[in-house]
Design a protein around this motif. Structure first.
Motif, PDB file in Angstrom:
ATOM      1  N   LEU A  92     -15.557  34.151  90.437  1.00 32.04           N
ATOM      2  CA  LEU A  92     -14.659  34.169  91.579  1.00 32.04           C
ATOM      3  C   LEU A  92     -13.660  33.025  91.439  1.00 32.04           C
ATOM      4  CD1 LEU A  92     -14.236  35.812  94.125  1.00 32.04           C
ATOM      5  CD2 LEU A  92     -15.637  34.175  95.349  1.00 32.04           C
ATOM      6  N   THR A  93     -12.385  33.361  91.458  1.00 32.17           N
ATOM      7  CA  THR A  93     -11.306  32.383  91.336  1.00 32.17           C
ATOM      8  C   THR A  93     -10.256  32.679  92.404  1.00 32.17           C
ATOM      9  OG1 THR A  93     -10.015  33.756  89.815  1.00 32.17           O
ATOM     10  CG2 THR A  93     -11.615  32.230  88.823  1.00 32.17           C
ATOM     11  N   ASP A  94      -9.291  31.790  92.513  1.00 34.61           N
ATOM     12  CA  ASP A  94      -8.193  32.012  93.449  1.00 34.61           C
ATOM     13  C   ASP A  94      -7.434  33.295  93.107  1.00 34.61           C
ATOM     14  OD1 ASP A  94      -9.004  29.618  94.536  1.00 34.61           O
ATOM     15  OD2 ASP A  94      -7.232  28.491  93.904  1.00 34.61           O
ATOM     16  N   ASP A  95      -7.223  33.549  91.819  1.00 32.41           N
ATOM     17  CA  ASP A  95      -6.519  34.763  91.402  1.00 32.41           C
ATOM     18  C   ASP A  95      -7.290  36.031  91.786  1.00 32.41           C
ATOM     19  OD1 ASP A  95      -4.287  33.481  90.335  1.00 32.41           O
ATOM     20  OD2 ASP A  95      -5.273  33.201  88.398  1.00 32.41           O
ATOM     21  N   ILE A  96      -8.608  35.991  91.657  1.00 28.86           N
ATOM     22  CA  ILE A  96      -9.432  37.144  92.046  1.00 28.86           C
ATOM     23  C   ILE A  96      -9.310  37.379  93.551  1.00 28.86           C
ATOM     24  CG2 ILE A  96     -11.805  38.002  92.235  1.00 28.86           C
ATOM     25  CD1 ILE A  96     -10.747  38.192  89.402  1.00 28.86           C
ATOM     26  N   LEU A  97      -9.350  36.303  94.339  1.00 27.77           N
ATOM     27  CA  LEU A  97      -9.204  36.455  95.792  1.00 27.77           C
ATOM     28  C   LEU A  97      -7.848  37.062  96.148  1.00 27.77           C
ATOM     29  CD1 LEU A  97     -10.863  33.194  97.161  1.00 27.77           C
ATOM     30  CD2 LEU A  97     -11.735  35.534  97.293  1.00 27.77           C
ATOM     31  N   ARG A  98      -6.800  36.637  95.464  1.00 31.53           N
ATOM     32  CA  ARG A  98      -5.470  37.227  95.704  1.00 31.53           C
ATOM     33  C   ARG A  98      -5.477  38.725  95.393  1.00 31.53           C
ATOM     34  NH1 ARG A  98      -3.775  32.706  92.954  1.00 31.53           N
ATOM     35  NH2 ARG A  98      -3.142  31.072  94.363  1.00 31.53           N
ATOM     36  N   GLN A  99      -6.139  39.107  94.311  1.00 31.60           N
ATOM     37  CA  GLN A  99      -6.200  40.523  93.930  1.00 31.60           C
ATOM     38  C   GLN A  99      -7.010  41.345  94.930  1.00 31.60           C
ATOM     39  OE1 GLN A  99      -7.111  41.259  89.738  1.00 31.60           O
ATOM     40  NE2 GLN A  99      -6.435  39.169  89.316  1.00 31.60           N
ATOM     41  N   CYS A 100      -7.869  40.680  95.699  1.00 27.67           N
ATOM     42  CA  CYS A 100      -8.642  41.362  96.739  1.00 27.67           C
ATOM     43  C   CYS A 100      -7.908  41.378  98.076  1.00 27.67           C
ATOM     44  CB  CYS A 100      -9.995  40.688  96.912  1.00 27.67           C
ATOM     45  SG  CYS A 100     -11.092  40.890  95.505  1.00 27.67           S
ATOM     46  N   GLY A 101      -6.718  40.775  98.129  1.00 23.96           N
ATOM     47  CA  GLY A 101      -5.921  40.797  99.345  1.00 23.96           C
ATOM     48  C   GLY A 101      -6.046  39.563 100.215  1.00 23.96           C
ATOM     49  N   PHE A 102      -6.731  38.526  99.759  1.00 25.41           N
ATOM     50  CA  PHE A 102      -6.864  37.298 100.528  1.00 25.41           C
ATOM     51  C   PHE A 102      -5.577  36.486 100.442  1.00 25.41           C
ATOM     52  CE2 PHE A 102     -11.257  38.410 100.082  1.00 25.41           C
ATOM     53  CZ  PHE A 102     -11.895  37.867 101.179  1.00 25.41           C
ATOM     54  N   ILE A 103      -5.290  35.763 101.509  1.00 25.12           N
ATOM     55  CA  ILE A 103      -4.114  34.887 101.589  1.00 25.12           C
ATOM     56  C   ILE A 103      -4.612  33.472 101.832  1.00 25.12           C
ATOM     57  CG2 ILE A 103      -2.020  34.361 102.887  1.00 25.12           C
ATOM     58  CD1 ILE A 103      -2.039  37.357 103.721  1.00 25.12           C
ATOM     59  N   TYR A 104      -4.066  32.515 101.070  1.00 26.89           N
ATOM     60  CA  TYR A 104      -4.467  31.115 101.242  1.00 26.89           C
ATOM     61  C   TYR A 104      -3.549  30.441 102.253  1.00 26.89           C
ATOM     62  CZ  TYR A 104      -5.981  26.384 100.266  1.00 26.89           C
ATOM     63  OH  TYR A 104      -6.481  25.125 100.395  1.00 26.89           O
ATOM     64  N   HIS A 105      -4.152  29.732 103.209  1.00 27.65           N
ATOM     65  CA  HIS A 105      -3.404  28.987 104.219  1.00 27.65           C
ATOM     66  C   HIS A 105      -3.476  27.500 103.880  1.00 27.65           C
ATOM     67  CE1 HIS A 105      -2.894  32.503 106.772  1.00 27.65           C
ATOM     68  NE2 HIS A 105      -4.161  32.784 106.550  1.00 27.65           N
ATOM     69  N   ASP A 106      -2.353  26.944 103.442  1.00 28.38           N
ATOM     70  CA  ASP A 106      -2.310  25.525 103.058  1.00 28.38           C
ATOM     71  C   ASP A 106      -2.665  24.599 104.213  1.00 28.38           C
ATOM     72  OD1 ASP A 106      -1.612  25.658 100.327  1.00 28.38           O
ATOM     73  OD2 ASP A 106       0.472  26.087 100.848  1.00 28.38           O
ATOM     74  N   TYR A 107      -2.206  24.923 105.388  1.00 23.89           N
ATOM     75  CA  TYR A 107      -2.445  24.044 106.534  1.00 23.89           C
ATOM     76  C   TYR A 107      -3.934  23.949 106.867  1.00 23.89           C
ATOM     77  CZ  TYR A 107      -2.188  22.018 111.176  1.00 23.89           C
ATOM     78  OH  TYR A 107      -2.362  21.204 112.268  1.00 23.89           O
TER      79      TYR A 107
END
Length: 135
Positions: free
Chosen positions: A55-70
């Protein structure tokens, strides 16, 4: 190697170095079949040749997750206006509740994420396979 009781049909795994989706699991022969376009790949791949996809950030993006910097967490949103959160994951890949407390700690692979989502929602987690990400 992944234990057979961790797998479901539809899980994405590394099969002999390639990203594949499971089509059949045979516990009697300790083998799986995959949804491969390569006909030679079909038919009884041993569990020992199956590896998890980290599980990586790229995998999460491919699953539709969005990262919130704040807020410093990943969020899977749904609905027409994309305001309803289905699932939140912190930077250490822990599932968190609305108070940011961990519910499930240290999810390490895509198939675990898929299984947790299926248990909670009763449907498959969408995964858009990208050719640019190293598995």
């Amino acid at each position: 190697m992944i234990q057979s009781n961790e797998l479901r049909i539809g899980n994405y795994v590394l099969c002999e170095g390639r990203l594949e989706r499971l089509a059949m699991i045979d516990n009697k022969t300790s083998a799986v079949d995959v949804e491969s376009t390569d006909v030679a790949q079909k038919g009884g791949i041993a569990f020992s040749n199956i590896q998890p996809i980290s599980l990586t950030d790229d995998i999460l993006r491919q699953c539709g997750f969005i990262y919130h910097d704040y807020f410093k967490f990943w969020q899977l949103v749904s609905g027409k206006d994309a305001l309803r959160s289905e699932m939140d994951i912190d930077r250490d890949y822990n599932f968190i509740d609305f108070m940011r407390r961990p519910l499930v700690k240290k999810v390490t692979s895509l198939h675990q994420l898929q299984n947790i989502y299926f248990m909670l929602k009763g449907q498959e987690l969408l995964f858009q396979q990208s050719a640019t990400v190293d598995y």
